[in-house]
Design an enzyme around this catalytic site. Structure first.
Site, mmCIF file in Angstrom:
data_model
loop_
_atom_site.group_PDB
_atom_site.id
_atom_site.type_symbol
_atom_site.label_atom_id
_atom_site.label_comp_id
_atom_site.label_asym_id
_atom_site.label_seq_id
_atom_site.Cartn_x
_atom_site.Cartn_y
_atom_site.Cartn_z
ATOM 1 N N HIS A 24 0.811 -1.213 0.000
ATOM 2 C CA HIS A 24 0.000 0.000 0.000
ATOM 3 C C HIS A 24 0.844 1.263 0.000
ATOM 4 C CE1 HIS A 24 -2.599 3.223 1.461
ATOM 5 N NE2 HIS A 24 -3.573 2.547 0.869
ATOM 6 N N LEU A 80 -2.497 -8.737 3.601
ATOM 7 C CA LEU A 80 -2.989 -9.876 4.366
ATOM 8 C C LEU A 80 -4.361 -10.316 3.882
ATOM 9 C CD1 LEU A 80 -1.874 -9.124 8.021
ATOM 10 C CD2 LEU A 80 -0.940 -10.788 6.414
ATOM 11 N N GLY A 96 -8.732 -6.963 -0.109
ATOM 12 C CA GLY A 96 -9.652 -5.833 -0.082
ATOM 13 C C GLY A 96 -9.694 -5.152 -1.437
ATOM 14 N N HIS A 107 -7.967 -2.754 -2.754
ATOM 15 C CA HIS A 107 -6.703 -2.529 -3.466
ATOM 16 C C HIS A 107 -6.272 -3.764 -4.251
ATOM 17 C CE1 HIS A 107 -6.371 1.343 -1.744
ATOM 18 N NE2 HIS A 107 -6.067 0.932 -0.521
#
Length: 119
Positions: free
Chosen positions: A9, A70, A73, A75
């Protein structure tokens, strides 16, 4: 030549990238001939297109992008596929592969369980 991009990210805090960079260093140690770099969605450099261009300039003909998330989502599910399609459009002679998010790998889940159970 196959190269690896560890894609994360990003953060305004420079210390945030240390674990991602540590994974890249471990890849280099385990496979010295494999080019590996980190890339970030936002707030940290280099971006995915910048990292890919640098690896291609070094001779990469295949680039494997490993999402360092992890969970899967927005992204990993939405943003990254758009970026991957753009990379393929910009570099048609290069094969781009996107692996599953690291958090989906059983070895990662096992390692997290070991850490959680540590005294």
């Amino acid at each position: 030549m196959t190269a690896i991009i560890l894609f994360a990210h990003g953060s305004r805090d420079p210390a945030w990238a240390r674990p991602i960079e540590a994974v890249a260093q471990r890849v280099r140690e385990r496979s010295p001939g494999t080019p590996v770099t980190c890339a970030y969605l936002e707030l940290t450099s280099p971006s995915l297109p910048e990292a890919a261009a640098a690896l291609i300039a070094q001779g990469a003909t295949r680039v494997r992008v490993v999402p360092m998330f992890l969970g899967v989502g927005r992204h990993a599910r939405e943003d990254l596929p758009v970026l991957m399609a753009e990379l393929a459009r910009q570099h048609p002679a290069v094969a781009f592969d996107q692996s599953d998010a690291v958090g989906e790998h059983p070895d990662i889940l096992d390692a997290l369980a070991v850490v959680a159970l540590a005294p």
